[in-house]
Design a protein around this motif. Structure first.
Motif, mmCIF file in Angstrom:
data_model
loop_
_atom_site.group_PDB
_atom_site.id
_atom_site.type_symbol
_atom_site.label_atom_id
_atom_site.label_comp_id
_atom_site.label_asym_id
_atom_site.label_seq_id
_atom_site.Cartn_x
_atom_site.Cartn_y
_atom_site.Cartn_z
ATOM 1 N N UNK A 39 0.822 -1.215 0.000
ATOM 2 C CA UNK A 39 0.000 0.000 0.000
ATOM 3 C C UNK A 39 0.853 1.261 0.000
ATOM 4 N N UNK A 40 1.975 1.237 0.683
ATOM 5 C CA UNK A 40 2.875 2.396 0.641
ATOM 6 C C UNK A 40 3.389 2.627 -0.778
ATOM 7 N N UNK A 41 3.737 1.528 -1.449
ATOM 8 C CA UNK A 41 4.193 1.643 -2.837
ATOM 9 C C UNK A 41 3.065 2.171 -3.726
ATOM 10 N N UNK A 43 0.498 4.086 -2.869
ATOM 11 C CA UNK A 43 0.255 5.500 -2.597
ATOM 12 C C UNK A 43 1.270 6.365 -3.334
ATOM 13 N N UNK A 44 2.506 5.924 -3.365
ATOM 14 C CA UNK A 44 3.543 6.688 -4.058
ATOM 15 C C UNK A 44 3.318 6.728 -5.567
ATOM 16 N N UNK A 45 2.509 5.788 -6.073
ATOM 17 C CA UNK A 45 2.169 5.767 -7.497
ATOM 18 C C UNK A 45 0.847 6.468 -7.781
ATOM 19 N N UNK A 46 0.195 6.984 -6.732
ATOM 20 C CA UNK A 46 -1.050 7.715 -6.921
ATOM 21 C C UNK A 46 -2.304 6.954 -6.562
ATOM 22 N N UNK A 47 -2.166 5.709 -6.088
ATOM 23 C CA UNK A 47 -3.331 4.922 -5.648
ATOM 24 C C UNK A 47 -3.522 5.193 -4.162
ATOM 25 N N UNK A 48 -4.562 5.934 -3.820
ATOM 26 C CA UNK A 48 -4.700 6.402 -2.445
ATOM 27 C C UNK A 48 -5.969 5.908 -1.753
ATOM 28 N N UNK A 49 -6.735 5.051 -2.439
ATOM 29 C CA UNK A 49 -7.972 4.530 -1.854
ATOM 30 C C UNK A 49 -7.936 3.010 -1.877
ATOM 31 N N UNK A 50 -8.286 2.408 -0.749
ATOM 32 C CA UNK A 50 -8.166 0.967 -0.587
ATOM 33 C C UNK A 50 -9.463 0.377 -0.041
ATOM 34 N N UNK A 51 -9.760 -0.826 -0.494
ATOM 35 C CA UNK A 51 -10.931 -1.550 0.005
ATOM 36 C C UNK A 51 -10.475 -2.910 0.525
ATOM 37 N N UNK A 52 -10.799 -3.193 1.776
ATOM 38 C CA UNK A 52 -10.444 -4.458 2.411
ATOM 39 C C UNK A 52 -11.524 -5.493 2.103
#
Length: 295
Positions: A39-41, A43-52
């Motif tokens: 997830x850190x990687x 976010x650094x690529x612009x993916x900032x929303x996550x669904x569990x």
């Protein structure tokens, strides 16, 4: 990014895993630390929303705490949860404490016998109670319903009416021809929309933003919530798809209908650098297929 944190589930839905599955060895499941690393990687690529997601994510100990950890990643904007709702009440306080603001709850029927027929268990009263608890707690709640002809297709109005009596959205999702779903006779979103238009002539399309996904929403008079449709098969939205999936064992899948391109678990455990991890995620997105191929 959809994050499957377990392959285990406490239900046995007929179109998913009616006989259970061959469970992965625990050592092949990503640790929470590895999920954070991915997830850190991202976010650094612009993916900032996550669904569990899962399986059923709440059967894995520590799920609420993982949500809190992901929220603390610099740049992460949103972490949501998809659940069958059985354990939602048990963990609701912990989920709220860790920052959860939105939850999707899978519910295909409001009939006790049909619920048992579809899921293999008699947990419907618990799920309905937990839905009300989630709404009362202020969570943004979306109900995901999959209709099958001859099973629960006659319940579309009862399910839609959940959005009339409660501040939540109901989305009807077309059955995807994957796994056991291939043997089910799906109900098309266009059929349901026609039925809704006949029952509620005043229905109108809602163009406001409801989240990160492809659902098309409609407003109905005197409804507290909205009714939406996710019609991946009959009205594919591949050209606008903004999702990528990470399986519980670390396979990065740019499309649900295709095998993953890279085994991140294997690569991370071999000692790749953060830069190399970002490159693998970026490459998987680059090779995202043009369309799903369901036909």
């Amino acid at each position: 990014m959809r994050l499957s944190i377990t392959d285990r589930c406490n239900l046995r839905c007929t179109y998913c895993m009616p006989d259970g599955i061959c469970l992965l060895p625990a050592k092949e499941i990503l640790t929470f630390e590895e999920i954070e690393e991915v997830c850190r990687a991202a976010v650094q690529l612009g993916i900032r929303r996550f669904k569990i997601t899962g399986g059923e994510p709440l059967v894995r100990p520590g799920c609420p705490e993982l949500i809190g950890k992901l929220y603390r990643i610099l740049g992460a904007e949103q972490v949501t949860l998809t659940t069958n709702g059985v354990l939602l009440g048990k963990y609701l306080d912990q989920l709220l404490k860790n920052g959860l603001k939105a939850v999707n709850i899978s519910l295909d029927t409001l009939e006790v016998d049909t619920y048992r027929q579809i899921t293999g268990f008699g947990e419907l009263p618990t799920v309905l109670e937990n839905i009300d608890l989630a709404v009362k707690a202020g969570l943004k709640v979306k109900i995901n319903s999959v209709l099958q002809k001859g099973v629960n297709d006659g319940e579309w109005k009862m399910l839609a009416d959940l959005a009339k009596d409660r501040k939540l959205d109901v989305r009807f999702i077309e059955m995807m021809p994957i796994g056991y779903g291939k043997s089910c006779e799906a109900v098309r979103g266009s059929e349901l929309l026609s039925s809704l238009q006949e029952k509620y002539p005043e229905i109108r399309k809602d163009t406001s933003e409801h989240g990160n996904g492809p659902a098309v929403y409609y407003e109905l008079s005197d409804f507290q919530g909205k009714v939406g449709f996710i019609s991946a098969v009959s009205h594919e939205f591949c050209g606008a798809c903004n999702r990528i999936r990470l399986t519980a064992d670390g396979i990065l899948k740019p499309c649900l209908n295709y095998a993953g391109r890279v085994n991140l678990r294997q690569e991370m455990r071999s000692g790749i650098t953060d830069q190399e991890l970002r490159y693998l995620v970026k490459e998987a997105i680059y090779w995202k297929p043009r369309r799903h191929g369901f036909g």
